[in-house]
Motif scaffolding. Structure first.
Motif, PDB file in Angstrom:
ATOM      1  N   LYS A 141     103.050 -39.727   1.116  1.00  0.00           N
ATOM      2  CA  LYS A 141     103.558 -41.094   1.228  1.00  0.00           C
ATOM      3  C   LYS A 141     104.617 -41.370   0.176  1.00  0.00           C
ATOM      4  N   VAL A 142     104.326 -40.983  -1.073  1.00  0.00           N
ATOM      5  CA  VAL A 142     105.287 -41.284  -2.137  1.00  0.00           C
ATOM      6  C   VAL A 142     106.628 -40.620  -1.832  1.00  0.00           C
ATOM      7  N   TYR A 143     106.587 -39.366  -1.359  1.00  0.00           N
ATOM      8  CA  TYR A 143     107.853 -38.699  -1.016  1.00  0.00           C
ATOM      9  C   TYR A 143     108.555 -39.420   0.128  1.00  0.00           C
ATOM     10  N   ASP A 144     107.788 -39.856   1.130  1.00  0.00           N
ATOM     11  CA  ASP A 144     108.403 -40.560   2.253  1.00  0.00           C
ATOM     12  C   ASP A 144     109.118 -41.828   1.785  1.00  0.00           C
ATOM     13  N   TRP A 145     108.470 -42.567   0.881  1.00  0.00           N
ATOM     14  CA  TRP A 145     109.109 -43.790   0.392  1.00  0.00           C
ATOM     15  C   TRP A 145     110.373 -43.465  -0.395  1.00  0.00           C
ATOM     16  N   LEU A 146     110.282 -42.430  -1.244  1.00  0.00           N
ATOM     17  CA  LEU A 146     111.459 -42.054  -2.033  1.00  0.00           C
ATOM     18  C   LEU A 146     112.605 -41.664  -1.104  1.00  0.00           C
ATOM     19  N   LEU A 147     112.262 -40.907  -0.037  1.00  0.00           N
ATOM     20  CA  LEU A 147     113.315 -40.456   0.869  1.00  0.00           C
ATOM     21  C   LEU A 147     113.829 -41.593   1.742  1.00  0.00           C
ATOM     22  N   THR A 148     113.013 -42.629   1.940  1.00  0.00           N
ATOM     23  CA  THR A 148     113.535 -43.815   2.627  1.00  0.00           C
ATOM     24  C   THR A 148     114.600 -44.478   1.766  1.00  0.00           C
ATOM     25  N   MET A 149     114.353 -44.500   0.455  1.00  0.00           N
ATOM     26  CA  MET A 149     115.315 -45.137  -0.441  1.00  0.00           C
ATOM     27  C   MET A 149     116.581 -44.299  -0.583  1.00  0.00           C
ATOM     28  N   ALA A 150     116.429 -42.964  -0.486  1.00  0.00           N
ATOM     29  CA  ALA A 150     117.567 -42.088  -0.726  1.00  0.00           C
ATOM     30  C   ALA A 150     118.708 -42.432   0.226  1.00  0.00           C
ATOM     31  N   ARG A 151     119.886 -42.656  -0.295  1.00  0.00           N
ATOM     32  CA  ARG A 151     121.095 -42.960   0.455  1.00  0.00           C
ATOM     33  C   ARG A 151     120.976 -44.217   1.322  1.00  0.00           C
ATOM     34  N   GLY A 152     120.006 -45.073   0.991  1.00  0.00           N
ATOM     35  CA  GLY A 152     119.930 -46.358   1.681  1.00  0.00           C
ATOM     36  C   GLY A 152     120.796 -47.380   0.961  1.00  0.00           C
ATOM     37  N   ARG A 153     121.007 -48.531   1.616  1.00  0.00           N
ATOM     38  CA  ARG A 153     121.722 -49.613   0.930  1.00  0.00           C
ATOM     39  C   ARG A 153     120.684 -50.477   0.243  1.00  0.00           C
ATOM     40  N   ILE A 154     120.346 -50.115  -0.983  1.00  0.00           N
ATOM     41  CA  ILE A 154     119.211 -50.750  -1.647  1.00  0.00           C
ATOM     42  C   ILE A 154     119.611 -52.106  -2.211  1.00  0.00           C
TER      43      ILE A 154
END
Lengths: 105, 681
Positions: free
Chosen positions: B365-378
């Motif tokens: 889960k933690v990796y999935d969340w990190l990868l959701t943030m990666a290259r997103g418009r945060i």
């Protein structure tokens, strides 16, 4: 339309009657076993346990209409999951407590 | 002493045994009076009754759950600060709290935080959000929902009453026998604890059933299980956990009650009692409970991280399976709460390994969340801040969890503050931060205006800073061997750490005060902060597709779903917010006082059992069941919202929508936000 309805109703009734007969037989067997005392104690316990399990299946199949068809897949999954959890809880409790009893004995 | 009318209740039950107790009781009484005066001053009694207490609308029930949880949070945080202050001065010094009072404090703190802060908070958020997210008009059993709220509130009220009349249990939130048996705890404290817990856990079981059925039966057409938002998936998992995990608690507390009331010997020292079975059953509930508390926060973070990164959730399917595996694995690890109880090494090893396994899906889960943030418009919103703080702090807590999963290590630190630091490290970032960010995230949906952003950041800073200062030192003193629940200690080396922890506790108190100020400022500026269109964060899921606050019927037409994040897809294709051609009558459940009656009757029942007032026990039970049976004779349980009224309502909202300008992403946290945000290119 009403003929179709009638046939469906009859089929349903048929299912309930079979279920009822099976349920009565499965109740009568252990009761009879205990009352008549024809079997030794260990095999009597096995008989009761097996009859109880079959009783559960009969109730699911004939009264709650759970079978292997696709439309009942959700219900079946939930029942199997419940079985898993109950097995974990009951089995785990028996294991842990008997282990403690053994350690303290 | 034992009187027919008052049972064992007497003058000596009043809290005049110590100054602190008198003070605390007066605050409860004055607080209750202040609420009564305030409602009267607003002339709000009628509205309170017909719009709130008798309402079966899932949105209002959800909001009331959260209100209960905030009241209880305030009390439990104050108790934490008092305990930290005592320990800060307790080096070779009895301090200002006597041992028995200190024991009451840690018992109520734990009981409240788990059963009357965390559970109502997450149930409240789900109640509000879940039907909206899956495109339903209400939960499957709206009246049962209201009764669940009533039972939980009755338990919370019992806890508040225990502050004024009699003393609470000193047995810790787990209430282990034989200490909680009659021979060692003859007072009413344990009885208060038993009935408060029993009432709330019955309510929670019913909530679990309600949510599970709602998810199975009331999803919008086309929304298969694998098109549900992740928050709804966590709802499904925790409701199944509640259905299976709450009954062992109810059984364990009721068996303890039978020992205390009916002279039975389930858990006593003598006559074949086995107190280990209590501990076994308590944790059969207690461990799944941990995941009932943590999965909702995982669900919230999955929503907020995707929304504020403006990206589809990375690895949706793996997140779903991780959630489901955590839910199943949570039933296989309960023994790690009592590694030291005397079973052999093999048993401990099995449960230790099972415990470590849970770190795997959590890591996914933690990796999935990190990868959701990666290259997103945060966009750095308050929920996003909480999510980031959570990911860093939760990994620390998880690591100490894996340490504790090793029975050898657990033998060294069990019953020390190391353990206390560990579970606060899991539950504060892994539950409270999640719920606070959910509060910030969905508040505009519930009330039609945003919470003040600046104060939100202050609240966040105080909570995170306070948490770190209060609990990181406890890892150290725990590893140094300081036992938990110590009212006094004799080892000088603990002192500086406990002073730091006290600073942390004060910072947390500051967070609580800031939350009140934030709410107050936001209500005062509600016109400027209003988001009537209803989509202030550029949301992805269905709840953002309707007005804020949502109409009583939620959706004028139930939407048809063909993918994950259907609303966001519609917005991308400029297909969202289309006016329906036809409107239809909608049937909704009508208000009923049965939930409120059950709340009062349940409260009377619990209080009377605690004080052995038998006539009131019978009366409470009779009214409780009588109300439910009477209700079943009522055939007019719904009302119709006519299509014309819906048309008028929806057209007014759609007109507002057409007249509102899209704002840029960067303007999301300014007063320019009216609830309509442009999709960034």
């Amino acid at each position: 339309m009403s003929d179709h309805h009638e046939a469906e109703r009859r089929q349903e009734l048929h299912g309930y009657v079979i279920g009822l007969i099976l349920a009565v037989v499965l109740s009568a067997l252990p009761f009879g076993g205990v009352m008549l005392g024809l079997l030794p104690k260990t095999s009597l316990l096995w008989l009761i346990a097996i009859a109880a399990l079959c009783q559960v299946i009969v109730h699911f199949r004939f009264f709650l209409h759970i079978d292997l068809s696709r439309s009942h897949r959700d219900d079946l999954q939930l029942i199997l999951f419940s079985l898993l959890i109950v097995a974990l809880m009951v089995g785990g409790t028996l294991w842990v407590l008997s282990n403690q009893r053994h350690m303290m004995g | 002493m034992r009187h027919f009318l008052l049972g064992s209740l007497g003058y000596d039950a009043l809290p005049f045994y110590s100054l602190i107790a008198t003070f605390a009781a007066s605050i409860v009484v004055l607080g209750a009076l202040a609420v009564l005066v305030f409602v009267t001053w607003l002339k709000g009694w009628r509205a309170l009754w017909s719009d709130w207490l008798t309402s079966v609308d899932h949105k209002k029930i959800g909001i009331m759950y959260v209100v209960v949880s905030f009241v209880m949070l305030a009390r439990a945080v104050v108790e934490a600060v008092v305990m930290r202050s005592q320990q800060a001065v307790a080096y070779q010094n009895p301090g200002f709290i006597p041992p028995e009072h200190f024991a009451q404090l840690f018992t109520t703190h734990g009981t409240i935080m788990i059963f009357f802060m965390a559970m109502p908070f997450l149930i409240g958020i789900y109640n509000f959000v879940l039907p909206l997210q899956i495109g339903a008009r209400d939960v499957s059993f709206p009246v049962m929902n209201s009764i669940s709220l009533g039972l939980t509130s009755a338990g919370a009220v019992l806890l508040m009453i225990s502050l004024c009349i009699g003393k609470f249990s000193t047995g810790g939130w787990t209430g282990y026998p034989p200490y909680t048996e009659l021979s060692f705890s003859p007072g009413v404290g344990v009885d208060y604890w038993i009935w408060a817990l029993t009432l709330s856990s019955v309510g929670n079981t019913m909530t679990g059933i309600n949510f599970a059925v709602t998810i199975y039966k009331k999803r919008a057409p086309g929304m298969t299980l694998f098109r549900m938002p992740l928050f709804a998936w966590t709802a499904l998992c925790i409701s199944i956990l509640m259905i299976f995990a709450m009954p062992p608690l109810t059984v364990a507390t009721l068996m303890l009650a039978m020992d205390r009331y009916l002279d039975m010997h389930f858990f006593t020292n003598e006559l074949g009692g086995n107190m280990m079975n209590y501990i076994n059953m308590f944790w059969l509930f207690g461990h799944p409970e941990v995941y009932i508390l943590i999965l909702p926060a995982f669900g919230v973070y999955s929503e907020t991280i995707a929304t504020f990164s403006n990206k589809r959730l990375y690895g949706y399917t793996s997140l779903v399976w991780a959630t489901v595996s955590i839910a199943v694995l949570s039933f296989t690890v309960w023994l790690h709460h009592f590694f030291t109880m005397g079973q052999d090494g093999n048993v401990n090893a099995v449960f230790g390994i099972a415990t470590m396994l849970i770190a795997i899906p959590t890591g996914v889960k933690v990796y999935d969340w990190l990868l959701t943030m990666a290259r997103g418009r945060i966009r750095v919103s308050v929920p996003m801040l909480y999510a980031c703080a959570f990911m860093m702090l939760f990994v620390v807590g998880g690591a100490t969890g894996v340490m504790l999963a090793n029975p050898g290590f657990d033998y060294q630190v069990h019953n020390t503050l190391f353990l206390v630091a560990h579970f606060h490290n899991m539950l504060i970032p892994g539950l409270l931060f999640g719920m606070l960010s959910a509060y910030h995230y969905w508040f505009p949906k519930a009330f039609g205006f945003r919470l003040h952003e600046g104060w939100g950041r202050i609240v966040f800073g105080c909570w995170v800073g306070g948490f770190i200062l209060a609990f990181m030192p406890l890892y150290i003193v725990g590893a140094l061997g300081m036992p938990r629940r110590s009212q006094e200690f004799f080892e000088a080396v603990y002192r500086p750490y406990l002073w730091v922890a006290l600073c942390g506790a004060f910072l947390v108190l500051g967070a609580l005060v800031s939350m009140v100020i934030q709410l107050w400022t936001s209500i005062k500026n509600r016109k400027a902060l209003a988001v009537p269109v209803g989509d202030p964060w550029n949301g992805r899921t269905l709840e953002w597709s309707i007005a804020a606050p949502p109409p009583e019927y939620n959706f004028a037409l139930i939407p048809k779903i063909d993918c994950v994040d259907a609303f966001h897809e519609a917005k991308k294709h400029r297909d969202a917010w289309r006016a329906p051609e036809h409107y239809f009558d909608i049937e909704l459940p009508s208000n009923t006082p049965v939930g409120f009656v059950c709340c009062v009757a349940g409260g009377v029942f619990g209080f009377a059992l605690t004080w052995h007032i038998w006539w009131a026990v019978i009366l409470g039970a009779a009214v409780f069941f009588g109300a439910i049976i009477l209700r079943s004779f009522n055939r007019n349980t719904t009302y119709i919202v006519p299509a014309s009224e819906i048309r008028e309502n929806e057209e007014r909202w759609l007109l507002t929508l057409r007249e509102t300008a899209f704002i840029d992403n960067d303007a999301m946290f300014t007063t320019a936000n009216n609830g309509l945000v442009k999709e960034p290119i």
